[in-house]
Each structure stands twice: as C-alpha cells, then as structure tokens.
Motif scaffolding. Structure first.
Motif, mmCIF file in Angstrom:
data_model
loop_
_atom_site.group_PDB
_atom_site.id
_atom_site.type_symbol
_atom_site.label_atom_id
_atom_site.label_comp_id
_atom_site.label_asym_id
_atom_site.label_seq_id
_atom_site.Cartn_x
_atom_site.Cartn_y
_atom_site.Cartn_z
ATOM 1 N N ASN A 5 62.704 76.665 29.079
ATOM 2 C CA ASN A 5 64.012 76.380 28.511
ATOM 3 C C ASN A 5 64.796 77.685 28.402
ATOM 4 O OD1 ASN A 5 66.200 75.414 27.046
ATOM 5 N ND2 ASN A 5 65.122 75.523 25.091
ATOM 6 N N ASP A 6 65.927 77.755 29.061
ATOM 7 C CA ASP A 6 66.782 78.936 28.997
ATOM 8 C C ASP A 6 68.097 78.539 28.345
ATOM 9 O OD1 ASP A 6 68.110 81.309 29.286
ATOM 10 O OD2 ASP A 6 68.145 81.297 31.476
ATOM 11 N N ILE A 62 59.968 85.740 31.607
ATOM 12 C CA ILE A 62 58.948 85.265 30.661
ATOM 13 C C ILE A 62 58.564 83.819 30.963
ATOM 14 C CG2 ILE A 62 58.470 84.801 28.224
ATOM 15 C CD1 ILE A 62 60.450 87.111 27.607
ATOM 16 N N ALA A 63 59.551 82.989 31.260
ATOM 17 C CA ALA A 63 59.357 81.626 31.782
ATOM 18 C C ALA A 63 58.402 80.789 30.940
ATOM 19 C CB ALA A 63 58.872 81.685 33.233
ATOM 20 N N GLY A 64 58.598 80.775 29.620
ATOM 21 C CA GLY A 64 57.770 79.932 28.766
ATOM 22 C C GLY A 64 57.881 80.349 27.320
ATOM 23 N N VAL A 65 57.413 79.491 26.421
ATOM 24 C CA VAL A 65 57.505 79.751 24.983
ATOM 25 C C VAL A 65 56.177 80.293 24.469
ATOM 26 C CG1 VAL A 65 57.904 78.718 22.726
ATOM 27 C CG2 VAL A 65 59.231 77.946 24.705
ATOM 28 N N ASN A 66 56.206 81.513 23.963
ATOM 29 C CA ASN A 66 55.056 82.114 23.256
ATOM 30 C C ASN A 66 53.778 82.134 24.075
ATOM 31 O OD1 ASN A 66 56.829 82.309 21.135
ATOM 32 N ND2 ASN A 66 55.939 80.639 19.965
ATOM 33 N N ASN A 67 53.905 82.145 25.393
ATOM 34 C CA ASN A 67 52.683 82.178 26.189
ATOM 35 C C ASN A 67 52.020 83.549 26.105
ATOM 36 O OD1 ASN A 67 51.544 82.954 29.169
ATOM 37 N ND2 ASN A 67 50.969 80.885 28.544
ATOM 38 N N ARG A 68 52.750 84.588 26.437
ATOM 39 C CA ARG A 68 52.228 85.948 26.358
ATOM 40 C C ARG A 68 53.213 86.897 25.695
ATOM 41 N NH1 ARG A 68 49.420 86.361 32.385
ATOM 42 N NH2 ARG A 68 47.744 84.885 31.938
ATOM 43 N N THR A 69 54.457 86.453 25.598
ATOM 44 C CA THR A 69 55.506 87.186 24.895
ATOM 45 C C THR A 69 56.083 86.260 23.832
ATOM 46 O OG1 THR A 69 56.066 88.411 26.908
ATOM 47 C CG2 THR A 69 57.696 88.407 25.135
ATOM 48 N N SER A 74 45.008 83.938 13.320
ATOM 49 C CA SER A 74 46.216 84.713 13.584
ATOM 50 C C SER A 74 46.303 84.903 15.099
ATOM 51 C CB SER A 74 46.145 86.077 12.884
ATOM 52 O OG SER A 74 47.297 86.853 13.168
ATOM 53 N N PRO A 75 47.198 84.174 15.788
ATOM 54 C CA PRO A 75 47.212 84.187 17.259
ATOM 55 C C PRO A 75 47.634 85.529 17.837
ATOM 56 C CG PRO A 75 48.346 82.253 16.378
ATOM 57 C CD PRO A 75 48.148 83.206 15.245
ATOM 58 N N ARG A 76 47.315 85.722 19.116
ATOM 59 C CA ARG A 76 47.631 86.965 19.800
ATOM 60 C C ARG A 76 49.136 87.181 19.950
ATOM 61 N NH1 ARG A 76 44.303 85.246 24.931
ATOM 62 N NH2 ARG A 76 45.006 83.248 24.057
ATOM 63 N N THR A 77 49.887 86.108 20.118
ATOM 64 C CA THR A 77 51.308 86.228 20.454
ATOM 65 C C THR A 77 52.176 85.474 19.458
ATOM 66 O OG1 THR A 77 50.529 86.181 22.738
ATOM 67 C CG2 THR A 77 52.878 86.214 22.439
ATOM 68 N N GLU A 78 51.786 85.467 18.198
ATOM 69 C CA GLU A 78 52.580 84.813 17.160
ATOM 70 C C GLU A 78 52.505 85.627 15.874
ATOM 71 O OE1 GLU A 78 51.799 80.620 16.628
ATOM 72 O OE2 GLU A 78 51.257 80.393 18.738
ATOM 73 N N GLN A 79 53.550 85.508 15.039
ATOM 74 C CA GLN A 79 53.577 86.224 13.769
ATOM 75 C C GLN A 79 52.864 85.476 12.652
ATOM 76 O OE1 GLN A 79 58.062 87.050 13.982
ATOM 77 N NE2 GLN A 79 57.333 88.816 12.823
ATOM 78 N N SER A 80 52.917 84.144 12.687
ATOM 79 C CA SER A 80 52.382 83.353 11.583
ATOM 80 C C SER A 80 50.942 82.952 11.847
ATOM 81 C CB SER A 80 53.233 82.096 11.395
ATOM 82 O OG SER A 80 53.238 81.324 12.584
ATOM 83 N N LEU A 81 50.272 82.486 10.793
ATOM 84 C CA LEU A 81 48.934 81.925 10.920
ATOM 85 C C LEU A 81 49.025 80.496 11.449
ATOM 86 C CD1 LEU A 81 47.410 83.133 7.541
ATOM 87 C CD2 LEU A 81 46.843 84.006 9.806
ATOM 88 N N SER A 82 47.978 80.055 12.145
ATOM 89 C CA SER A 82 47.953 78.703 12.700
ATOM 90 C C SER A 82 46.651 78.004 12.345
ATOM 91 C CB SER A 82 48.089 78.747 14.231
ATOM 92 O OG SER A 82 49.303 79.327 14.620
ATOM 93 N N LYS A 83 46.691 76.679 12.341
ATOM 94 C CA LYS A 83 45.460 75.913 12.259
ATOM 95 C C LYS A 83 44.719 76.038 13.596
ATOM 96 C CE LYS A 83 47.073 72.400 8.985
ATOM 97 N NZ LYS A 83 47.210 70.937 8.727
ATOM 98 N N PHE A 84 43.439 75.715 13.571
ATOM 99 C CA PHE A 84 42.655 75.756 14.797
ATOM 100 C C PHE A 84 42.949 74.517 15.653
ATOM 101 C CE2 PHE A 84 40.069 78.479 12.058
ATOM 102 C CZ PHE A 84 39.776 79.533 12.922
#
Length: 455
Positions: free
Chosen positions: A71-72, A123-130, A207-217
């Motif tokens: 999505n751009d 980047i071509a995607g949401v939160n994949n690596r960036t 705490s994911p590699r490419t996110e600021q917040s904590l996530s559920k598993f």
C-alpha cells in the motif's frame, strides 16, 4: 511415524550411542569449585556498558511473475523487487551481582533503528523488515527498550524477571535482522552440576525485531493469525561423555500445541586429520487446549553429518516432516534447530529434504577470520492434500518440490580497535513448483556488525 522414519531415527541414535560408548563416561556431581555467586565482585565493580551497531541490507527479487504487493498512500501497487536497508544499534547496560548468598543485578538495553532506505516502493510491505506506518511509508528512526530485567542468583542458578534474552530449541531469540527479538516473562538457568544444566521460562509477550511495541505470540506459518497469551518451556542439557552433548525440552504454548524436543551432538576424530560432527534434532508437536491452531500431530527430525579435514568441512543433512501440516514454530523466535532451516525452512507437510554444504576456513591459509561457504538443498514429497483443518494453507500442495542454492563469505577482524567486527555477504536463490509457498526468489544480503565497549 512411518517405519522408514523410525529406522532413520533409530540408526541415528544407535550410531551416536555406539560412538559415545568408546569414550569415558562422565559421572554427574555438584561443581566442586567456587560458585559464580561467591566470586562476584559487586554491583558497580562488575558493571558494563557495551553494545553493537549493525548495518543490515537485503535485496530480494521475485522471479517468473512473482510480485510483492503493498500500500503506497492508499494505492495498491506491486513490484518484483524489495529492498530493506536498516542501521540497528544496541546500547546495553549490565550491573554486576551484589555480594552475598543471594546476588541481584539489573540489565537495561536500548534498541534503536534508522531506516536508511525510506522509499515505500523499495520497502514494498508493512513492517516486514523496516518499520512502516499504515500508509506504507517508513518510520525514519525509532527506539525501544529491548531488554529491561532484574536478576537474582544463588550459587550457579539465576532467575531473570522482565524483558530478556532466552535460548532454547523452541523459544529462542532470533537475531537475523538489524535488531533481535526478546521476550517478556520469567526465565531460569541453573548450572549447579558439572555436566548437567537446566533451563525454564514462561513468557506472555514477545518484542519483535521490526516493531516498537510488545506482541502476543503467534505461529510462523498460521493462515489465520491467531494469537496466544503464554508460551512456557523447560528442559535439561546433559553431557554424559566428553564428545557427546544431549538436550531434552518440553514446551507448552497455550491453546496452540505441546512441543517436545530431543537433540544430540557428537564430535569424533581430529579435524587436523579427519573429524566427524553428528547432529540430531527431533521435534514432536501435538495440539492442546482449545486447539486454536487446529488438530496437530507432527513428528519432524533432521540428521546432519559434517566431515572436517583441516580448513575444509563438508556436511550432509537429511530432514523429514511426518504430518499433514507444516512443522510450525513461534513467530519472532528461532525455535527451529533443524539442519535444513535455511532461507526456506523445508518444513512443508510430509516434506523430505537433503542438503550438501561446504565451508572453507581461510585461517589455515594465513587469513584468520575469513570463511567461504556454499550449499544446495532440495525438498520433495510435499503433500498437504489430506489436511483437514483451516489453520494452514496446505491443501493445494500435492507432490510439490523446491530447491535452494547459496554462496557466501564472512570476515571477522582479529585485532585492533575494530576487533570482532563481522562482515557477511550471501547470495541465495530459491526455486519452487507451483504450490510450494516460498516461490521463486533471489536474495542478496550484506550485514556488518560492529561491537563496542564504553565501560
């Protein structure tokens, strides 16, 4: 488990046992020397302030009509190429343990990421690596507390509470991006015996590699994206002989699965003449609780045998999945110790795979720190047509195949102010039949990691 699979596992275990019996048995006993806690110098006396900075670049190209969709600014676009370029920096403060029968320490690590390529079309995607915003634009710079914990130690046993690193065959920190993951919960590590150690942990967030917040598993291969609030693990590492190490772990992922792991590593011979490293990994996964991931009954194993002569190592690895679903593991973890977990995990339903790998260590030729490697892996008999659940998208897989080739080089600086700086470059190609999920893709990665000490 099929008879042929049982035979392979039985042969692997019997071979390891036979080799081990030729060595002297190590009796288990309490460590006789001073404990780690009795030797601590104090909270401030042993404090450290250190870190790493990592430049992480990846360029992916889908082949034969494959596209990345993204999505751009509200417009749906697609492209065959995706580029991510991120600088990740960790600043890690660790105190020493206080003195006394029970010692206490703290660890706090700040994680920071800077997007060096911020073009949404790259980047071509949401939160994949960036890390991106919802409109697809990159977050230029962001930070978080990657680690924040308190530790208590008695003798050689340490309890850690808070956001932490943790390592086991099913819940393990994954560090293959600009920044690593970490886990929030309670972890325990004990080394009270000379050849026996214990690990246990229970975590409610990652705490994911490419996110600021904590996530559920959630699981790596789920088609539904269901989440769980807790993952717990316990296990033992046992070294009965000098050259044989074994591990046994059990993991409970609430309402997902119970997963059991056995691993064994044996070294034999002299690498200067001919050395043999044998590595066996086996996972048993069954559904549990409300079965949020559906019915699961999966046996997966790998057997790797590496021959080393001086600078040269050749490794042969066989891996097999027995089950009509993926061999699955938790997302944002490295909970897959299988030999053929590469760019592709080679973990499709009922999949068999074989890998040949070669490594040359140039230290033997006067260039310490420089290595070259190459591998070729192939997977076949991927069949999910008998799968009856809805957690995995596998029913279209009918006798699928795929293959992967890679070449790479790495160099670690041996001395001077940049000592231990590591540079690694890899080029990998993956080709697949129509319904194998990884598709046709080429990827180039260049990663430079620089450690530093401040205090």
């Amino acid at each position: 488990m099929k008879v042929t699979s049982c035979a392979v596992l039985a042969l692997s275990i019997s071979s390891l046992t036979a080799m081990a019996h030729a060595e002297e048995f190590i009796p288990t006993g309490l460590k006789s020397d001073s404990s780690a806690q009795s030797e601590t110098k104090g909270f401030f006396e042993e404090q450290t302030l250190s870190g790493t900075t990592r430049n992480w670049y990846a360029n992916e190209l889908k082949r034969h009509g494959g596209r990345f969709t993204y999505n751009d600014n509200g417009v749906q676009k697609s492209t065959p190429r995706r580029i991510n370029w991120v600088q990740g920096t960790i600043l890690d403060y660790s105190s020493g343990f206080t003195q006394g029968t029970v010692g206490f320490k703290t660890q706090v690590a700040a994680y920071n990421a800077i997007a060096l390529d911020r073009d949404a079309n790259d980047i071509a995607g949401v939160n994949n690596r960036t890390l991106t915003r919802n409109d697809g634009d990159a977050v230029g710079q962001w930070s978080k507390l990657g680690l924040a914990n308190l530790q208590a130690r008695i003798s050689n046993t340490t309890l850690t509470v808070g956001r932490q690193n943790f390592s086991s065959p099913t819940i393990d920190v994954i560090g293959n991006r600009a920044l690593p993951s970490s886990f929030q919960g309670v972890g325990l590590h004990s080394e009270e015996f000379n050849n026996l150690s214990f690990d246990a942990g229970s975590f409610d967030r990652v705490s994911p590699r490419t996110e600021q917040s904590l996530s559920k598993f959630r699981s790596e291969y789920s088609a539904t994206g269901v989440e769980t609030d807790r993952a717990s693990v316990g296990g033992v590492n046992y070294q009965p002989f000098k050259n044989l190490k074994t591990s046994l772990y059990a993991t409970h992922v609430e309402d997902f699965w119970n997963q059991y792991y056995f691993g064994a590593v044996h070294d034999w011979g002299d690498n200067a003449v001919l050395g043999l490293n044998t590595n066996l990994n086996y996972y048993k996964t069954v559904d549990t609780g409300s079965k949020a991931m559906g019915d699961i009954n999966n046996d997966t194993f790998s057997l790797a045998m590496g021959l080393t002569h001086q600078a040269h190592t050749v490794t042969f690895s066989y891996q097999q999945v027995i089950g009509d679903e993926y061999f699955d593991y938790l997302h944002e973890t490295n909970g897959i110790y299988l030999a053929n977990s590469l760019l592709s995990d080679f973990n499709g339903p009922n999949e068999k795979s074989f890998q040949v790998a070669y490594v040359i260590n140039m230290a033997q030729y006067g260039i310490p720190g420089l290595k070259f490697n190459a591998y070729h892996a192939r997977g076949w008999d991927i069949n999910g047509t008998k799968y009856k659940g809805d957690a995995y998208d596998v029913r279209s897989m009918d006798d699928e195949t795929h293959s992967e080739y890679s070449i790479g080089t790495s160099y670690a600086i041996q001395s001077g102010p940049l000592k231990a700086t590591a540079i690694r470059a890899t080029y990998t190609t993956h080709r697949a039949s129509k319904n194998q999920s990884d598709g046709d893709i080429n990827e180039f990665r260049l990663v430079t990691t620089i450690p530093f000490n401040i205090l």
